[in-house]
Design an enzyme around this catalytic site. Structure first.
Site, PDB file in Angstrom:
ATOM      1  N   PHE A 170      -6.677  41.044 -15.228  1.00  0.00           N
ATOM      2  CA  PHE A 170      -7.900  41.725 -14.818  1.00  0.00           C
ATOM      3  C   PHE A 170      -7.981  43.072 -15.507  1.00  0.00           C
ATOM      4  O   PHE A 170      -7.038  43.551 -16.083  1.00  0.00           O
ATOM      5  CB  PHE A 170      -7.960  41.904 -13.299  1.00  0.00           C
ATOM      6  N   THR A 190      -1.888  61.330 -15.879  1.00  0.00           N
ATOM      7  CA  THR A 190      -1.393  61.731 -14.561  1.00  0.00           C
ATOM      8  C   THR A 190      -2.541  62.150 -13.651  1.00  0.00           C
ATOM      9  O   THR A 190      -2.573  61.789 -12.464  1.00  0.00           O
ATOM     10  CB  THR A 190      -0.382  62.879 -14.703  1.00  0.00           C
ATOM     11  N   TYR A 215       4.052  52.903 -15.934  1.00  0.00           N
ATOM     12  CA  TYR A 215       3.565  53.068 -14.559  1.00  0.00           C
ATOM     13  C   TYR A 215       4.641  53.249 -13.501  1.00  0.00           C
ATOM     14  O   TYR A 215       4.328  53.544 -12.349  1.00  0.00           O
ATOM     15  CB  TYR A 215       2.649  51.900 -14.205  1.00  0.00           C
ATOM     16  N   VAL A 275      -6.410  56.651 -22.531  1.00  0.00           N
ATOM     17  CA  VAL A 275      -6.577  58.051 -22.907  1.00  0.00           C
ATOM     18  C   VAL A 275      -6.783  58.093 -24.414  1.00  0.00           C
ATOM     19  O   VAL A 275      -6.038  57.455 -25.172  1.00  0.00           O
ATOM     20  CB  VAL A 275      -5.354  58.907 -22.515  1.00  0.00           C
TER      21      VAL A 275
END
Length: 417
Positions: free
Chosen positions: A417, A103, A131, A92
């Site tokens: 990743f 969110t 998270y 963000v």
């Protein structure tokens, strides 16, 4: 995927278009400090991005948020390869914090994962505290190691001397190395079956990232003409007044049997003009630890690795097996994905499992976050119980479930990743 909005009505979430990728990726890079990636890494990221599984948050024509999801298959206890969304490239813009963008992207993404019938979402976190509120639990841990190879020796198993080692250009033996990796994937929970294109990750070697070390080197282990293991590494030369004290920097290694594993690690210990071996992100139970002469001169630092989220509790729990019989009713709390909330009866053993909705009395109460942490068998339900994260409602249920969920092999994520 369609379009929708975050709490800030001026911001739109939509599927990424090909002509937006550079802008989208630059937004991500800026959020992570603004240092450009080497060209070869950027090109690989571009190639691997799955546009139809990637979201951009846009304030007018300005990209202010990013999130993607790779199409992975994850090994779970029992050896099955289960579809999993590999959550990645989440950011963000600093100008748009505290507006509900993260969110909104997590909400959109998990709804999409559910629509794709993928029971799991997984990620590695730049900041682990983020998270958990979205239902992700830390399911695997990795070890960063530093070994004083001038003082530590290996005691190798029989057959080690029968393994032949040879240098090879990493690109020339890529297929053989990937074959070794593919054979190893089903043997350990947490490993990812590499999709086309991901094999290139192991060959990335930008000069700017070496910090004085050599270009990537590779040694393959062979027996009777068959490749049974490999090691990719760099060597960083260093000297002081007492002589050479270089460092071997291990990138990745696999041996398909004890002798191949030992031969590769003995080679890494014995490289001329070096006295230190370092490696990042290794399995916590890797066999070299049980071959060394002095474990105290082998520094290990443990850190979180794969965070797991059960998107479909029933399908996820049915996809794995259990090392001891289980018959337990979970009372699951999942505020972010309410379709998981409620009671689930899990019955299973080493041959298979069933997990269905039930009205029966609950045996254990926990959130979906704790189920994610315990899912791959590396974090025990009993340990989560001692932390107060799992409540036992029927005496003995916690021990029964904890033993069943455990894995005889520590789960491990082989690469990021």
């Amino acid at each position: 995927m369609g379009t929708d909005s975050a709490k800030d009505a001026a911001t739109e979430l939509r599927v990424l278009r090909q002509d937006e990728w550079d802008t989208w990726f630059d937004t991500l890079i800026r959020a992570f400090g603004g240092v450009p990636e080497p060209a070869e890494e950027r090109e690989l990221d571009h190639t691997l991005t799955e546009l139809n599984r990637s979201i951009g948050a846009w304030d007018g024509d300005v990209c202010v948020g990013t999130a993607g999801a790779y199409s992975f298959r994850l090994t779970v206890p029992g050896g099955a390869s289960v579809p999993a969304a590999g959550v990645t490239m989440v950011s963000v813009a600093a100008t748009h914090r505290r507006r509900g963008l993260l969110t909104a992207m997590m909400r959109r993404q998990l709804d999409d994962v559910r629509s794709w019938s993928e029971p799991l979402a997984v990620l590695t976190a730049s900041e682990p505290e983020i998270y958990g509120r979205f239902g992700y639990g830390v399911a695997t841990h990795n070890a960063n190691i530093e070994i004083d190879t001038s003082r530590v020796r290996l005691s190798v198993p029989p057959g080690t001397d029968d393994v032949r080692l040879r240098y090879a250009a990493p690109a020339d033996v890529l297929d053989a190395c990937e074959s070794v990796y593919a054979r190893a994937v089903s043997l350990r929970p947490g490993m990812l079956a590499r999709q086309p294109g991901w094999e290139r990750l192991g060959l990335l070697d930008p000069e700017s990232g070496r910090e004085g070390a050599s270009p990537l080197q590779c040694v393959v282990a062979e027996r009777d003409g068959e490749v049974v293991g490999y090691a990719r590494f760099h060597v960083k030369p260093e000297w002081d007044i007492t002589g050479p004290k270089g460092t071997v920097q291990l990138r990745d290694t696999y041996g398909l049997d004890p002798a191949a594993h030992a031969a590769l690690w003995r080679f890494l210990f014995d490289i001329d003009l070096t006295s230190t071996l370092t490696a990042h992100g290794r399995p916590l139970d890797e066999a070299w630890q049980y071959l060394v002469s002095d474990i105290r001169r082998c520094s290990l630092q443990v850190r979180d690795s794969l965070h797991v989220r059960l998107v479909d509790v029933g399908a996820a729990l049915e996809a794995r097996t259990y090392q001891a019989p289980v018959d337990v009713v979970f009372e699951v709390e999942d505020a972010f994905c309410p379709w998981n909330t409620g009671r689930w009866r899990l019955t299973g053993d080493a041959k298979g499992a069933s997990c269905e909705r039930t009205e029966d009395a609950a045996d254990l109460a926990l959130s979906v976050r704790e189920l994610g942490a315990a899912y791959l068998g590396g974090v025990t339900l009993a340990a989560l119980g001692t932390a107060g994260r799992v409540r036992e409602l029927r005496e003995g249920a916690l021990t029964e479930a904890s033993v069943g969920f455990a894995s005889t092999v520590v789960p491990w994520l082989p690469h990021g990743f």
